[in-house]
Design an enzyme around this catalytic site. Sequence first.
Site, PDB file in Angstrom:
ATOM      1  N   GLY A  26      41.809  42.075  36.781  1.00  0.00           N
ATOM      2  CA  GLY A  26      42.121  42.818  35.561  1.00  0.00           C
ATOM      3  C   GLY A  26      41.205  42.449  34.417  1.00  0.00           C
ATOM      4  O   GLY A  26      40.792  43.306  33.625  1.00  0.00           O
ATOM      5  N   ASP A  27      40.869  41.166  34.320  1.00  0.00           N
ATOM      6  CA  ASP A  27      39.929  40.722  33.290  1.00  0.00           C
ATOM      7  C   ASP A  27      38.539  41.297  33.547  1.00  0.00           C
ATOM      8  O   ASP A  27      37.816  41.643  32.610  1.00  0.00           O
ATOM      9  CB  ASP A  27      39.849  39.195  33.263  1.00  0.00           C
ATOM     10  CG  ASP A  27      41.175  38.544  32.920  1.00  0.00           C
ATOM     11  OD1 ASP A  27      41.975  39.164  32.206  1.00  0.00           O
ATOM     12  OD2 ASP A  27      41.420  37.409  33.386  1.00  0.00           O
ATOM     13  N   ALA A  28      38.166  41.394  34.823  1.00  0.00           N
ATOM     14  CA  ALA A  28      36.871  41.973  35.177  1.00  0.00           C
ATOM     15  C   ALA A  28      36.817  43.439  34.749  1.00  0.00           C
ATOM     16  O   ALA A  28      35.804  43.910  34.219  1.00  0.00           O
ATOM     17  CB  ALA A  28      36.631  41.853  36.679  1.00  0.00           C
TER      18      ALA A  28
END
Length: 346
Positions: free
Chosen positions: A299-301
Amino acid sequence: MASQTYKLFCMGNPLLDVQVTNGEELLKKYGLKANDAILAEEKQMPIYDELVKNYKVTYVAGGASQNAARGAAYVLPANSVVYTGCVGDDELAEQLRAANKLAGLREVYQVKAGEKTGACAVVLTGHDRSLVTTLRAAEKFDLSHLASPTVAPLVDAAEVFYVEGFFLTHGTDAVLELSKKSSTLSKVFALNLSAPFIAQFFSTQLQSVLPFCDIIIANESEAEAYAIAIGLPDKTDLAAVARAIAISPKANASRPRVVIFTHGAESTVMVTSAEPNSPKVFKVTPIPSEQIVDTNGAGDAFAGGFLGAFVAGKSLDQCVEIGHKMGAMCVQLVGPQFPFPKVPLL
């Protein structure tokens, strides 16, 4: 170096991820859910020593906003992204600095002497990840750091700001400082909801910041938690939840709010306040199961890819697609990392 400025300014909790696989027994022992993120309570504190003692551990630079910042730096040219948060004066902080340098991300940490840098136990079971965080130095971030001679010029020069929802557990004053300044100057402020417990237990803090947010990013479980927190009738209709956030009161009404909800391998939904009744749905190209190493940081990516493309001036549709590509690359590696040499995405 002092005169160098950056288009994207990110703030969050710098953490070192302590990652293990086959953690089914750990979930049972410590009362964890397979696909969740929590702050460690007293009963979970022994997990960090247990991981090192009884499991094969992988150490990976973590922290939600720091992961996204490295992702954006991956997409963008050098000297585009700067990140701040609070660390201790220890070896963990040095590991984070090394990872950031490799990614081309500049950090301007606040350093608390005698404190330990925060850590996150990452318990992998199949393709799920359970995150258990002890913030340590990260929750000792001082608002005054944003006004320091090193950081203040970087805040003033930035065009886009990004903060993780996790920061609302201790640093709402700093989030409000950045978001209000961004709104007043008609810059762009992006917030990630980060975990279901933020909407559940820090709703007051979240609602205080929301009027100053131009971009909201979350996954399906965070969207559902938000819907429950504010009493929406259909808690799993991602387009409806996104619409509710998109049309909620906004300080800078001249800039439409954009809400993006990811859903793992399912489609991503985007709603804007300019067209709240016209949700856009973006299909995700699934990664074969045998190619997925782990989903920690996916999700951060996505957020990093989206932000990098946004800063580069791409359309919102292109930003989502580049976010998808970053997420796909991330899940094929251990932890929140990306392949080197860099894969050009813009």
